[in-house]
Design a protein around this motif. Structure first.
Motif, mmCIF file in Angstrom:
data_model
loop_
_atom_site.group_PDB
_atom_site.id
_atom_site.type_symbol
_atom_site.label_atom_id
_atom_site.label_comp_id
_atom_site.label_asym_id
_atom_site.label_seq_id
_atom_site.Cartn_x
_atom_site.Cartn_y
_atom_site.Cartn_z
ATOM 1 N N ASN A 37 0.788 -1.227 0.000
ATOM 2 C CA ASN A 37 0.000 0.000 0.000
ATOM 3 C C ASN A 37 0.818 1.274 0.000
ATOM 4 N N ASN A 38 2.104 1.191 0.337
ATOM 5 C CA ASN A 38 2.910 2.412 0.464
ATOM 6 C C ASN A 38 4.382 2.040 0.354
ATOM 7 N N THR A 39 5.219 3.041 0.092
ATOM 8 C CA THR A 39 6.666 2.841 0.100
ATOM 9 C C THR A 39 7.286 3.951 0.917
ATOM 10 N N ILE A 40 8.076 3.591 1.932
ATOM 11 C CA ILE A 40 8.721 4.571 2.799
ATOM 12 C C ILE A 40 10.225 4.482 2.590
ATOM 13 N N VAL A 41 10.849 5.621 2.327
ATOM 14 C CA VAL A 41 12.302 5.670 2.137
ATOM 15 C C VAL A 41 12.882 6.529 3.252
ATOM 16 N N THR A 42 13.784 5.957 4.051
ATOM 17 C CA THR A 42 14.418 6.670 5.158
ATOM 18 C C THR A 42 15.918 6.675 4.951
ATOM 19 N N VAL A 43 16.534 7.850 5.072
ATOM 20 C CA VAL A 43 17.985 7.951 4.954
ATOM 21 C C VAL A 43 18.542 8.251 6.339
ATOM 22 N N THR A 44 19.469 7.404 6.811
ATOM 23 C CA THR A 44 20.071 7.604 8.127
ATOM 24 C C THR A 44 21.583 7.736 7.966
ATOM 25 N N ASP A 45 22.231 8.250 9.023
ATOM 26 C CA ASP A 45 23.689 8.212 9.016
ATOM 27 C C ASP A 45 24.121 6.814 9.468
ATOM 28 N N ALA A 75 9.155 9.022 -4.148
ATOM 29 C CA ALA A 75 9.506 9.071 -2.722
ATOM 30 C C ALA A 75 11.013 8.945 -2.529
ATOM 31 N N ALA A 76 11.629 8.025 -3.252
ATOM 32 C CA ALA A 76 13.078 7.826 -3.139
ATOM 33 C C ALA A 76 13.823 9.073 -3.610
ATOM 34 N N GLY A 77 13.366 9.655 -4.698
ATOM 35 C CA GLY A 77 13.999 10.881 -5.213
ATOM 36 C C GLY A 77 13.920 12.022 -4.221
ATOM 37 N N ASN A 78 12.754 12.184 -3.590
ATOM 38 C CA ASN A 78 12.571 13.262 -2.608
ATOM 39 C C ASN A 78 13.453 13.076 -1.383
ATOM 40 N N ALA A 79 13.549 11.843 -0.893
ATOM 41 C CA ALA A 79 14.344 11.585 0.304
ATOM 42 C C ALA A 79 15.834 11.799 0.041
ATOM 43 N N ILE A 80 16.272 11.439 -1.150
ATOM 44 C CA ILE A 80 17.700 11.478 -1.444
ATOM 45 C C ILE A 80 18.176 12.869 -1.846
ATOM 46 N N ARG A 81 17.284 13.651 -2.435
ATOM 47 C CA ARG A 81 17.686 14.988 -2.901
ATOM 48 C C ARG A 81 18.262 15.832 -1.759
ATOM 49 N N THR A 82 17.638 15.753 -0.584
ATOM 50 C CA THR A 82 18.101 16.571 0.543
ATOM 51 C C THR A 82 19.462 16.117 1.060
ATOM 52 N N VAL A 83 19.717 14.784 1.064
ATOM 53 C CA VAL A 83 21.003 14.310 1.598
ATOM 54 C C VAL A 83 22.139 14.489 0.608
ATOM 55 N N ALA A 104 11.731 -0.007 -8.311
ATOM 56 C CA ALA A 104 11.644 1.393 -8.753
ATOM 57 C C ALA A 104 12.420 2.306 -7.819
ATOM 58 N N ALA A 105 12.325 2.053 -6.512
ATOM 59 C CA ALA A 105 13.063 2.863 -5.540
ATOM 60 C C ALA A 105 14.567 2.669 -5.720
ATOM 61 N N LEU A 106 14.984 1.430 -5.933
ATOM 62 C CA LEU A 106 16.407 1.141 -6.128
ATOM 63 C C LEU A 106 16.922 1.816 -7.397
ATOM 64 N N ARG A 107 16.097 1.810 -8.449
ATOM 65 C CA ARG A 107 16.480 2.475 -9.700
ATOM 66 C C ARG A 107 16.661 3.972 -9.495
ATOM 67 N N ALA A 108 15.756 4.573 -8.715
ATOM 68 C CA ALA A 108 15.841 6.012 -8.435
ATOM 69 C C ALA A 108 17.086 6.332 -7.607
ATOM 70 N N ILE A 109 17.435 5.433 -6.668
ATOM 71 C CA ILE A 109 18.629 5.640 -5.842
ATOM 72 C C ILE A 109 19.886 5.568 -6.705
ATOM 73 N N ARG A 110 19.927 4.606 -7.618
ATOM 74 C CA ARG A 110 21.085 4.476 -8.524
ATOM 75 C C ARG A 110 21.256 5.713 -9.395
ATOM 76 N N ARG A 111 20.136 6.260 -9.860
ATOM 77 C CA ARG A 111 20.185 7.441 -10.739
ATOM 78 C C ARG A 111 20.622 8.710 -10.018
ATOM 79 N N SER A 112 20.503 8.721 -8.670
ATOM 80 C CA SER A 112 20.759 9.957 -7.931
ATOM 81 C C SER A 112 22.233 10.338 -7.902
ATOM 82 N N GLY A 113 23.123 9.429 -8.262
ATOM 83 C CA GLY A 113 24.553 9.740 -8.268
ATOM 84 C C GLY A 113 25.272 9.327 -7.010
ATOM 85 N N ILE A 114 24.558 8.680 -6.059
ATOM 86 C CA ILE A 114 25.202 8.173 -4.846
ATOM 87 C C ILE A 114 25.822 6.814 -5.168
ATOM 88 N N LEU A 115 27.058 6.607 -4.715
ATOM 89 C CA LEU A 115 27.747 5.339 -4.924
ATOM 90 C C LEU A 115 27.213 4.331 -3.916
#
Length: 138
Positions: A37-45, A75-83, A104-115
């Protein structure tokens, strides 16, 4: 006329600093929880403190559209843009859940430029789990 009470200087108006301090974080962990029903993306240190998060619901998707791959991608794009703005270069990815938004979330993370150092599936699996309830009488 009433006498004015002198205010002590301990109470200042306004904030001294921003609540969310922009720490430089070169390495982090991206957690993706993909339910049906939903996808939550959380970025932590690396220590596990949340730096940024987003979900398909907070991105403006309502109802059944929250479970779609496109909603997960947004959602993944929004979470990663700030970090990325805070200087994150490397990240580990933990994916949990059976939902459509996993890839789809993994694809968006790969595209963001983070190694990505590694991608791990942390979906909880029961090793034959709980005992089922006893059968009801007919």
């Amino acid at each position: 006329m009433a006498k004015a009470i002198p205010r002590s200087g301990s109470r200042r108006s306004g904030r001294i600093g921003s609540r969310k301090s922009t720490r430089r974080i070169p390495k982090g962990v991206i957690h993706v929880q993909a339910s049906f029903n939903n996808t939550i993306v959380t970025v932590t240190d690396v220590r596990g403190r949340v730096v940024s998060w987003s979900s398909a619901g907070t991105c403006g998707f309502k109802g059944t559209r929250r479970g779609t791959p496109f909603a997960a991608q947004t959602a993944a794009g929004n979470a990663i843009r700030t970090v990325v703005d805070q200087g994150m270069q490397r990240a580990e990815v933990m994916i949990k859940g059976p939902g459509l938004g996993r890839d789809a979330a993994l694809r968006a993370i790969r595209r963001s430029g983070i190694l990505l150092t590694f991608v791990r599936d942390v979906t909880p699996m029961p090793h034959n789990g709980c005992r089922p309830p006893k059968k009801r009488r007919v």
